[in-house]
Design an enzyme around this catalytic site. Structure first.
Site: not given
Ligand code: PRP
Length: 209
Positions: A108, A200
């Site tokens: 999602t 990532d």
């Molecule tokens: C990544 C990043 C942000 C988010 C950005 O984290 O560090 O927190 O995605 O995406 P958004 O603006 O679409 O919400 P992730 O969910 O991959 O988790 P992680 O930091 O634990 O790898």
């Protein structure tokens, strides 16, 4: 966007370029993010509350400036934001640290909360949210929602790379929140990854690809 600050310092842009390079390994990537954070935090803290004080040098008495009020607070968004805390603390060693645990659902792309703990007296503190990536903006908007519910009134978002889509979401939901970033990239791909971006950030920091 009046609250968007793109920090163009060549040292920061140099470090960002090394971080974008897919051959940069985790150790160097972590070091670069810590160093980049120091530059971003320097810019983002320009308006910290300060007061004039008298100080006695070995030669004479003069006037100086000291930070005033309650200590500033950094709130990293887990887990990638954690790697920005050390850089923040190098500039503000007495800062308080909160934590917001959010991960982005791979299907999602919506943020899922799993942890929230912030310091007391939040209404009286300047709060700086740390997360290297602002993609769809879902995580940042949710983190700001939680931090506002906890009472914060002064909130700044510090990220390394922002997508235009994420910037627009933050501006729509929280127009008063200033955003400091090293770059606004082109767009999001079908997986909601920032392009060109750096991949990532969490996986590159912690070697979990
Ligand atoms: C990544 C990043 C942000 C988010 C950005 O984290 O560090 O927190 O995605 O995406 P958004 O603006 O679409 O919400 P992730 O969910 O991959 O988790 P992680 O930091 O634990 O790898």
């Amino acid at each position: 966007m009046p609250q968007l600050h793109v920090v163009n310092h060549p040292l920061l842009q140099h470090k960002l370029t090394l971080m974008r390079d897919k051959t940069t390994g985790s150790k160097e990537f972590r070091e670069l993010l810590r160093e980049a954070t120091i530059i971003l935090v320097t810019e983002a803290t320009r308006n910290l509350r300060a007061e004039e004080v008298r100080v006695e040098t070995p030669l004479a008495e003069t006037t100086g400036v000291k930070l005033s009020g309650k200590k500033a607070t950094a709130v990293p968004i887990l887990r990638a934001g954690l790697a920005m805390v050390e850089g923040f603390l190098q500039l503000l060693p007495n800062a308080k640290i909160g934590h917001v645990g959010l991960y982005r659902d791979p299907v999602t792309h919506k943020p899922v909360e799993y942890y929230f703990k912030v310091p007391a007296c939040l209404p009286e503190r300047d709060v700086f949210i740390l997360d290297p990536m602002l993609a769809t903006g879902g995580s940042a908007v949710q983190a700001i929602n939680f931090i506002k519910q906890a009472g914060a009134r002064s909130i700044t978002l510090i990220c390394l790379i922002a997508a235009p889509e994420g910037m627009a979401e933050v501006e729509k939901a929280h127009p008063e929140v200033a955003v400091y970033t090293a770059a606004v990239d082109e767009h999001l791909d079908e997986r909601a990854f920032i392009v060109p971006g750096l991949g990532d950030a969490g996986d590159r920091l912690y070697g979990t690809e």
